[in-house]
Scaffold this active site. Structure first.
Site, mmCIF file in Angstrom:
data_model
loop_
_atom_site.group_PDB
_atom_site.id
_atom_site.type_symbol
_atom_site.label_atom_id
_atom_site.label_comp_id
_atom_site.label_asym_id
_atom_site.label_seq_id
_atom_site.Cartn_x
_atom_site.Cartn_y
_atom_site.Cartn_z
ATOM 1 C CB SER A 99 -0.943 -0.039 1.207
ATOM 2 O OG SER A 99 -1.920 0.965 1.140
ATOM 3 C CG HIS A 124 -4.287 -1.795 -2.062
ATOM 4 N ND1 HIS A 124 -4.891 -2.334 -0.942
ATOM 5 C CD2 HIS A 124 -3.623 -0.689 -1.616
ATOM 6 C CE1 HIS A 124 -4.606 -1.592 0.118
ATOM 7 N NE2 HIS A 124 -3.845 -0.592 -0.270
#
Length: 242
Positions: free
Chosen positions: A85, A108
């Site tokens: 992330s 993501h």
């Protein structure tokens, strides 16, 4: 011999304001200010940045990425555990990106929480789609992949082994691969809920205010123990009670 300064990005990536709350809970965390202090102390020496983080606050991750990119000296980021992330964005800040053969990388979409009617939710959806494109730039600049390719990988929440990350161009080298035999938050981010952060922040403010009041209280004249006063008063036929 080249001097190398160490910088660590480990634990949850949080905003500068929230960092104190994570410290209070004893949760490992890192903030942009903390990273900036480590960079500042390097005094232009080459930086070696060790990363083991499941991600966290996307704005804080962007700030750390920017700080690494604008550093005048050489910067090598090393993914030693996981860079997921926001931490994967920070990892792209190195001029050279390395990854341990046992480490993982994950990219993501940005996630958020919204309240209101359908217009508010649609607006928030548009906002985070737009920010997906912003953070995709970090991966695009490193890998040379197209925006469409990166956004597709982000849509799928893509996890990469060291070899897969190398194949995608997201890293430059696999650590310890001297023979070149190796080829090229997470679902649970670990971040504290906003209501918990706000409650603890209020408690910390209260504690600080109480401490300040104690420091400014005038000194009091020491008093004799109550038991001694009672004896004296009893001699005069009076009784004190507590």
């Amino acid at each position: 011999m080249i001097n190398i300064a160490k910088v660590t990005i480990k634990g949850v990536i949080v905003s500068n304001d929230d960092y104190e709350i994570y410290q209070w809970f004893g949760i490992e965390a890192v903030s942009p200010n903390q990273v900036a202090e480590q960079i500042s102390s390097a005094n232009g020496e080459a930086l070696e940045v060790d990363i083991n983080s499941g991600g966290g606050d996307v704005y804080a991750g962007s700030e750390i990425y920017t700080a690494l990119k604008e550093y005048k000296g050489d910067v090598t980021t090393r993914i030693v555990g996981v860079a997921a992330s926001a931490a994967s964005v920070a990892a792209m800040g190195g001029r050279k990106v390395m990854i341990s053969p046992t480490a993982q990388m994950m990219i993501h979409n940005v996630s958020s929480v919204s309240r209101g009617d359908y217009r508010d939710h649609q607006h928030e959806s548009d906002v985070i789609k737009n920010y997906n494109k912003s953070i995709a730039n970090a991966y695009i600049l490193k890998s040379g992949l197209s925006e469409a390719e990166i956004l597709d990988l982000m849509d799928k929440e893509s996890w990469f082994t060291a070899q897969q990350a190398l194949e995608k161009g997201l890293v430059d080298e696999i650590m310890f691969d001297n023979s070149l035999k190796l080829s090229a938050s997470l679902g649970a981010s670990g971040m504290l809920p906003p209501e918990v952060i706000n409650r603890i922040r209020n408690e910390l403010v209260k504690a600080k205010n109480a401490k300040n009041e104690e420091q400014h209280e005038p000194e009091r004249t020491p008093q004799a123990p109550l038991s001694l006063l009672q004896r004296k008063m009893n001699l005069k036929g009076r009784v004190l009670t507590r």
